[in-house]
Design an enzyme around this catalytic site. Structure first.
Site, short mmCIF file in Angstrom:
data_model
loop_
_atom_site.label_atom_id
_atom_site.label_comp_id
_atom_site.label_asym_id
_atom_site.label_seq_id
_atom_site.Cartn_x
_atom_site.Cartn_y
_atom_site.Cartn_z
N HIS A 116 1.71 4.61 -2.74
CA HIS A 116 1.89 6.06 -2.55
C HIS A 116 3.21 6.52 -3.19
CE1 HIS A 116 -1.60 6.66 -0.10
NE2 HIS A 116 -1.18 5.88 0.89
N GLU A 124 -6.03 7.13 -1.17
CA GLU A 124 -5.91 5.91 -0.36
C GLU A 124 -6.48 4.70 -1.09
OE1 GLU A 124 -4.17 5.49 2.39
OE2 GLU A 124 -3.60 7.60 2.33
N HIS A 131 0.84 -1.20 0.00
CA HIS A 131 0.00 0.00 0.00
C HIS A 131 0.88 1.25 0.00
CE1 HIS A 131 -3.30 2.72 1.27
NE2 HIS A 131 -2.35 3.29 1.99
N GLU A 132 1.87 1.28 0.87
CA GLU A 132 2.76 2.44 0.95
C GLU A 132 3.56 2.60 -0.34
OE1 GLU A 132 2.22 4.59 3.18
OE2 GLU A 132 0.96 3.31 4.44
#
Length: 185
Positions: free
Chosen positions: A46, A120, A42-43
């Site tokens: 980003h 997100e 997930h990070e």
């Protein structure tokens, strides 16, 4: 982090050569390896989308626009008179400045949070695509909600205004939908 909180968390910090993914020790201690992998994925979403840099630039542009709008409003004679001030330098303008800041914050919060929820969700999709493990993603979301004492389904108006991330229930449903699409080919 465990000296300050029991919460589970991870985030991306910096941009360019200073970029880092930070994982709380509580996250590493309490989640399975697959769930940690899902958080890191997930990070990385980003990182790939340069969300920190983009957020910083958009925030700076928003601040500049707010300063410009404030300057224009504070030079508008009818508004100054209404506030009981003779000029932008008059101390009587302070309540007006506070009002403008409050109204600006009130109006911009839902917009900022809408954008944040979309960012997100895009990182969640990246995590699911990278790991291919919806089960670990769902387990991680449940652990985050339980440990961080998140309301899994807050009132819709509350979520619309204050929710900077999709709810745990929304993220779990997203992962389940992702898995159904993967299974269907």
């Amino acid at each position: 982090a465990s000296r300050r909180t029991a919460a589970l968390n991870a985030y991306v910090s910096g941009f360019g050569s200073t970029r880092r993914i930070v994982l709380y020790d509580t996250t590493l201690e309490q989640l399975s390896a697959e769930e940690v992998e899902s958080i890191v994925a997930h990070e990385l979403g980003h990182v790939v989308h340069r969300d920190v840099l983009t957020g910083t630039l958009v925030g700076a542009l928003g601040a500049a626009a707010a300063v410009a709008l404030s300057g224009w409003l504070l030079s508008w004679t009818p508004l100054l008179r209404r506030a009981g001030a003779r000029s932008p330098a008059d101390p009587a303008v302070v309540p007006l400045v506070l009002l403008l800041l409050s109204v600006g914050g009130l109006l911009s919060t839902p917009v900022q949070n809408l954008v944040s929820r979309q960012v997100e969700t895009r990182a969640d999709l990246r995590a699911l695509d990278l790991t291919g493990d919806a089960g670990a993603f769902i387990g991680m979301q449940r652990a985050l909600a339980a440990t961080n004492l998140s309301d899994p389904e807050p009132p819709a108006a509350w979520q619309w205004f204050f929710g900077s991330h999709p709810t745990g229930a929304q993220r779990i449903a997203f992962a389940e939908d992702w898995q159904r699409l993967e299974d269907a080919g």
